[in-house]
Write an enzyme that holds these catalytic residues in place. Structure first.
Site, PDB file in Angstrom:
ATOM      1  N   ASP A   8       0.760  -1.323   0.152  1.00  0.00           N
ATOM      2  CA  ASP A   8       0.157   0.071  -0.066  1.00  0.00           C
ATOM      3  C   ASP A   8       0.769   1.223   0.060  1.00  0.00           C
ATOM      4  OD1 ASP A   8      -1.938  -2.164   0.249  1.00  0.00           O
ATOM      5  OD2 ASP A   8      -2.772  -1.258   1.922  1.00  0.00           O
ATOM      6  N   LYS A 109      -7.000  -4.920  -3.219  1.00  0.00           N
ATOM      7  CA  LYS A 109      -7.777  -5.449  -1.939  1.00  0.00           C
ATOM      8  C   LYS A 109      -8.590  -4.488  -1.483  1.00  0.00           C
ATOM      9  CE  LYS A 109      -3.993  -4.304   1.134  1.00  0.00           C
ATOM     10  NZ  LYS A 109      -4.795  -3.177   1.945  1.00  0.00           N
ATOM     11  N   CYS A 154      -1.789  -3.169   7.498  1.00  0.00           N
ATOM     12  CA  CYS A 154      -1.746  -3.968   6.230  1.00  0.00           C
ATOM     13  C   CYS A 154      -0.564  -4.700   6.164  1.00  0.00           C
ATOM     14  CB  CYS A 154      -2.162  -3.221   5.002  1.00  0.00           C
ATOM     15  SG  CYS A 154      -3.795  -2.638   4.931  1.00  0.00           S
TER      16      CYS A 154
HETATM   17  C1  VGL Z   1      -4.737   0.569   5.941  1.00  0.00           C
HETATM   18  C2  VGL Z   1      -6.094   1.244   7.115  1.00  0.00           C
HETATM   19  C3  VGL Z   1      -7.214   1.255   6.404  1.00  0.00           C
HETATM   20  C4  VGL Z   1      -3.540  -0.083   5.546  1.00  0.00           C
HETATM   21  C5  VGL Z   1      -5.756   0.120   4.754  1.00  0.00           C
HETATM   22  O1  VGL Z   1      -2.810  -0.086   4.341  1.00  0.00           O
HETATM   23  O2  VGL Z   1      -2.481  -0.274   6.622  1.00  0.00           O
HETATM   24  N1  VGL Z   1      -5.160   0.917   6.953  1.00  0.00           N
HETATM   25  N2  VGL Z   1      -6.999   0.688   5.063  1.00  0.00           N
END
Ligand code: VGL
Ligand code: ZN
Length: 206
Positions: A8, A109, A154
């Protein structure tokens, strides 16, 4: 065989992003240096993208929740987040300084409105698997080097699932930063990953 897995590295988790992670930008040069090393060695480079519809129910505004509080979404505990990583928005793009042209495979995702998905392998209820495990197995990859955002969500859940699935996991600690809703969340996550078998390393050791 080993692979690099980048979690991410998207604008919304970096400076001025919708779900800004403190110092999130600082992991981009570390990711780039590892991308270069893996590329030179012909090792596979994968990335995940958080990829939510506008109507995703992890968003506080879609579930009448308060940002940062925990509620229940379809029977599972759920932190209510600000809207982030909306599909095809600027916030969902890789950080502009990331050498994304050398990423071989991207796994999307969090696409189902009804359930969140922190891990790159499964949704939070482990109802559905992404294609990540099959891709890795088909390429005989048994060892993962993981870094990214955010340490306490994540990254953590991807690492724990990778360990459960039998991969050898190196967590690149300086390549991660956390949300830290509570100040010790990231350090606790690293301890938990270590306890469950992840090898904690710094990027210079690779
Ligand atoms: C994430 C919170 C919500 C992350 C993704 O990438 O850690 N955290 N969505
Ligand atoms: Zn998300």
């Amino acid at each position: 065989m080993k692979a690099l897995l980048l979690i991410d590295l998207q604008n919304d988790f970096c400076k001025n992003g919708a779900l800004e992670v403190k110092e999130g930008d600082l992991v981009i040069p570390i990711a780039n240096s590892l991308i270069k090393k893996f590329k030179e060695n012909n090792d596979l480079i994968l990335a995940t993208k958080d990829w939510h519809p506008l109507t995703h129910k992890s968003f506080a505004k879609n579930s009448n929740g308060k940002i940062g509080e925990v509620g229940i979404l379809n029977g599972l505990p759920q932190v209510w987040w600000p809207a982030h990583c909306v599909q095809n928005s600027f916030g969902s793009e890789f950080h502009p300084n990331l050498n994304s042209k050398d990423i071989d495979i991207t796994i999307f995702k969090g696409t189902n409105n009804e359930i969140d998905s922190y891990s790159g392998f499964f949704d939070n209820g482990k109802f559905k698997k992404t294609e990540l495990d099959q891709i890795l197995k088909s390429k005989n990859i048994d060892t993962l080097y993981i870094l990214g955002l955010a340490t306490d969500y994540c990254v953590k859940f991807t690492v724990l699932d990778a360990l459960e699935l039998g991969y050898k996991v190196y967590l690149v600690e300086d390549g991660c930063r956390g949300v830290n809703l509570a100040p010790t969340d990231s350090s606790k996550s690293i301890e938990e990953m270590k306890d469950k078998g992840a090898i904690i390393i710094k990027s210079f050791q690779i």
